[in-house]
Design an enzyme around this catalytic site. Structure first.
Site, PDB file in Angstrom:
ATOM      1  N   ASP A  33      -7.716   5.202  11.821  1.00  0.00           N
ATOM      2  CA  ASP A  33      -6.419   6.030  12.364  1.00  0.00           C
ATOM      3  C   ASP A  33      -5.788   7.367  11.587  1.00  0.00           C
ATOM      4  O   ASP A  33      -5.272   8.378  11.792  1.00  0.00           O
ATOM      5  CB  ASP A  33      -5.383   4.922  11.754  1.00  0.00           C
ATOM      6  CG  ASP A  33      -4.887   3.980  12.703  1.00  0.00           C
ATOM      7  OD1 ASP A  33      -5.158   3.860  13.531  1.00  0.00           O
ATOM      8  OD2 ASP A  33      -4.619   2.677  12.297  1.00  0.00           O
TER       9      ASP A  33
ATOM     10  N   ASP B 217       0.526  -1.161   0.247  1.00  0.00           N
ATOM     11  CA  ASP B 217       0.159  -0.009   0.053  1.00  0.00           C
ATOM     12  C   ASP B 217       0.655   1.384   0.147  1.00  0.00           C
ATOM     13  O   ASP B 217       0.394   1.968  -0.962  1.00  0.00           O
ATOM     14  CB  ASP B 217      -0.974  -0.188   1.337  1.00  0.00           C
ATOM     15  CG  ASP B 217      -2.009  -1.058   0.895  1.00  0.00           C
ATOM     16  OD1 ASP B 217      -1.514  -1.881   0.082  1.00  0.00           O
ATOM     17  OD2 ASP B 217      -3.106  -0.452   1.984  1.00  0.00           O
TER      18      ASP B 217
ATOM     19  N   ARG C  17       0.025   6.045  17.762  1.00  0.00           N
ATOM     20  CA  ARG C  17      -0.968   6.823  16.184  1.00  0.00           C
ATOM     21  C   ARG C  17      -0.090   8.227  16.924  1.00  0.00           C
ATOM     22  O   ARG C  17       1.036   8.896  16.353  1.00  0.00           O
ATOM     23  CB  ARG C  17      -1.882   6.925  15.966  1.00  0.00           C
ATOM     24  CG  ARG C  17      -2.595   5.639  15.458  1.00  0.00           C
ATOM     25  CD  ARG C  17      -1.377   4.395  14.816  1.00  0.00           C
ATOM     26  NE  ARG C  17      -2.088   3.428  13.779  1.00  0.00           N
ATOM     27  CZ  ARG C  17      -2.000   2.763  13.735  1.00  0.00           C
ATOM     28  NH1 ARG C  17      -0.198   2.513  13.866  1.00  0.00           N
ATOM     29  NH2 ARG C  17      -1.998   2.219  13.478  1.00  0.00           N
TER      30      ARG C  17
ATOM     31  N   SER D 231      -5.721  -8.707   8.132  1.00  0.00           N
ATOM     32  CA  SER D 231      -5.353  -6.757   8.304  1.00  0.00           C
ATOM     33  C   SER D 231      -4.876  -6.640   9.656  1.00  0.00           C
ATOM     34  O   SER D 231      -5.657  -7.178  11.143  1.00  0.00           O
ATOM     35  CB  SER D 231      -6.552  -6.106   8.506  1.00  0.00           C
ATOM     36  OG  SER D 231      -6.084  -4.795   8.194  1.00  0.00           O
TER      37      SER D 231
END
Length: 411
Positions: free
Chosen positions: A130, A21, A101, A185
């Site tokens: 996110d 990605d 994050r 994932s």
């Protein structure tokens, strides 16, 4: 991109994993925005080598490449402060993804300042939390920064279209880790590993045993219990079994001993900030141990009302982290209060780890508020006058008696 002209973007700092990605994103930004891309890859303890990302970035023509080991900063400045608050989201989730994050957002902005970049980018989708966490953090730390979120802009909506893009733009196919793709994932750091998608999208379907990577099943855990002692200083673990450790060493050790004993698995449906429910599975062996132990050391060192006030504020604190408000003034205000409460939180907790369970079997502290003379069921030699309880009860019953006398009895 609404509000941003492509010609305004000169340089972008991309949070880059080296996977399919973000490799496509790096090339797509270069092609779409005609600008320079700086890549940033962080080692947060995800258990995979990050250095290979350097060669992959170079193959994409990236000139400025940042690869950093942030494990100590992650645990010291983000995980430990969060655990001082005993933060749990919706009664179960230990916020493993959420707390990583704000550190990534911080470094994206710091690198943007260092390199003169005017934008940052990430690989988060438009359906998840996110994107919110990265961007709220970025705007809080650099109000004028521009954000490029490809998943909200491009028309590459499937793995097949990403692979076609790779073929068209000569992005090496090994970037997709071809040959064996996990059906889930996954996202990992030193606090946890998460699993989503695949069969987990049906909340009735049990996760496969083969999915779990950090822990044995409780059934397969050793038949002998493991005992450990955690030493605390102002609310943080500083040693295990009298062996001094850094924050990252503490969490690494607890992940191993916890996983070996089948501790830390979680299967839940959570409410995402963007409005949908999502099912995920998590392994947080070290964090599960830390949560139980921290509450144990607080139980003998914190004043009752301080402890209860902390507990009343915890859901809000956890929600702030989950929703991406780590850098907000309200989270920082709460943190100051929480940190102040931890001054007396010193001492040792002894734990028994056995087949998925964490049991507190001992706690001691020089700052303990536990008074054996007061608590004993034996003769307390006058330390506590039991007759005093009568007046205490009558005063607290006064409003109840008045209401009942006025015909407001619940019966």
């Amino acid at each position: 991109m609404p509000g941003v002209h492509m010609s305004d973007i000169k340089k972008v700092v991309l949070a880059y994993s080296g996977g399919l990605d973000t490799s496509v994103i790096a090339k797509w930004i270069t092609e779409t925005y005609k600008c320079e891309v700086v890549t940033f890859t962080a080692d947060l303890g995800q258990g995979e080598e990050v250095e290979p990302a350097r060669a992959k970035a170079k193959a994409l023509g990236i000139k400025e490449i940042y690869i950093e080991d942030l494990r100590e900063e992650f645990v010291r400045d983000f995980v430990f402060p969060m655990f001082r608050a005993n933060a749990i989201y919706e009664g179960e989730y230990l916020l493993g993804t959420s707390i990583a994050r704000p550190l990534i957002a911080k470094r994206l902005i710091e690198i943007a300042n260092e390199t003169g970049a005017d934008a940052i980018s990430h690989g988060a989708t438009g359906k998840g939390n996110d994107q919110v966490r990265f961007e709220l953090g970025a705007y809080a730390l650099k109000p004028g920064v521009k954000v490029i979120a490809p998943w909200r802009e491009w028309d590459l909506t499937s793995r097949e279209t990403l692979m076609d893009y790779c073929a068209k733009h000569d992005i090496p196919v090994d970037f997709n880790k071809a040959g064996k793709k996990s059906p889930y994932s996954m996202d990992a750091n030193l606090l946890h590993i998460s699993y989503e998608s695949g069969i987990l999208e049906d909340p009735w379907t049990e996760a496969e045993e083969e999915m779990w990577r950090w822990s044995v099943s409780p059934e397969a855990a050793p038949d002998q219990a493991t005992y450990i002692e955690l030493s605390y200083l102002t609310g943080d673990i500083v040693a295990i079994d009298d062996q001094a450790m850094t924050p990252a060493e503490v969490l690494t050790y607890l992940n191993k001993v916890g996983g070996d004993n089948g501790i830390g698995r979680l299967d839940l449906v959570e409410n995402r900030y963007v409005g949908m429910k999502a099912r995920g599975c998590y392994e947080t062996p070290g964090g599960t141990i830390m949560m139980r132990a921290h509450r144990a050391i607080e139980s003998i060192t914190l004043d009752r009302e301080v402890a209860h006030l902390k507990d009343s504020l915890m859901p809000k604190y956890a929600e702030l982290i989950y929703n991406g408000y780590w850098w907000s003034p309200e989270r920082q205000l709460l943190q100051k209060m929480i940190d102040a409460s931890q001054e007396p939180v010193n001492g040792t907790v002894r734990l028994k780890l056995y087949k998925g369970n964490v049991t507190v079997v001992g706690r001691k502290s020089d700052d303990s508020l536990f008074d054996e003379k007061m608590a004993t069921m034996e003769d307390d030699a006058g330390a506590y006058n039991q007759k005093d309880a009568e007046g205490f009860i009558k005063l607290n019953a006064l409003r109840l008696k008045i209401a009942a006398a006025k015909g407001r009895s619940p019966l």
